[in-house]
Design a protein around this motif. Structure first.
Motif, PDB file in Angstrom:
ATOM      1  N   UNK A   1       0.839  -1.203   0.000  1.00 57.75           N
ATOM      2  CA  UNK A   1       0.000   0.000   0.000  1.00 57.75           C
ATOM      3  C   UNK A   1       0.874   1.254   0.000  1.00 57.75           C
ATOM      4  N   UNK A   2       1.935   1.248   0.820  1.00 54.03           N
ATOM      5  CA  UNK A   2       2.840   2.401   0.880  1.00 54.03           C
ATOM      6  C   UNK A   2       3.556   2.597  -0.449  1.00 54.03           C
ATOM      7  N   UNK A   3       3.956   1.519  -1.109  1.00 54.53           N
ATOM      8  CA  UNK A   3       4.604   1.625  -2.417  1.00 54.53           C
ATOM      9  C   UNK A   3       3.646   2.224  -3.441  1.00 54.53           C
ATOM     10  N   UNK A   4       2.392   1.845  -3.370  1.00 56.22           N
ATOM     11  CA  UNK A   4       1.402   2.401  -4.286  1.00 56.22           C
ATOM     12  C   UNK A   4       1.212   3.895  -4.088  1.00 56.22           C
ATOM     13  N   UNK A   5       1.186   4.331  -2.838  1.00 59.08           N
ATOM     14  CA  UNK A   5       1.028   5.767  -2.546  1.00 59.08           C
ATOM     15  C   UNK A   5       2.246   6.542  -3.037  1.00 59.08           C
ATOM     16  N   UNK A   6       3.456   5.999  -2.805  1.00 60.60           N
ATOM     17  CA  UNK A   6       4.673   6.671  -3.263  1.00 60.60           C
ATOM     18  C   UNK A   6       4.689   6.780  -4.785  1.00 60.60           C
ATOM     19  N   UNK A   7       4.284   5.721  -5.465  1.00 64.50           N
ATOM     20  CA  UNK A   7       4.246   5.749  -6.924  1.00 64.50           C
ATOM     21  C   UNK A   7       3.237   6.779  -7.427  1.00 64.50           C
TER      22      UNK A   7
END
Length: 81
Positions: free
Chosen positions: A33-39
């Motif tokens: 989820x955090x990787x998706x937000x950063x992307x």
């Protein structure tokens, strides 16, 4: 109704095992989820801002240009002073 049956305790046990056990499934989901937000934030920063576009007219779409016959018909309908 006053006490919990065996089925209630089994459901509670399953929920606790899924949340706190399972080899870190929750932490891996939160990492994804955090990787998706950063992307998402990275790609939003890469987009050009909408303010400095010269051909935009404030977010409004201009009406289509009227043909000469429509302009002539419109002049005929308006009262003359």
């Amino acid at each position: 109704m006053g006490s919990l049956s065996i089925w209630h305790w089994l459901i509670v046990l399953i929920v606790v095992l899924v949340v706190f056990g399972g080899g870190g499934k929750i932490s891996s989901m939160m990492g994804d989820f955090a990787k998706g937000i950063k992307s998402f934030k990275k790609h939003m920063a890469d987009d050009e801002p909408m303010d400095d576009s010269a051909n935009r007219t404030g977010g409004h779409i201009s009406p289509p240009a009227a043909s000469t016959t429509e302009q002539a018909a419109q002049r005929d309908k308006t009262p003359q002073r």
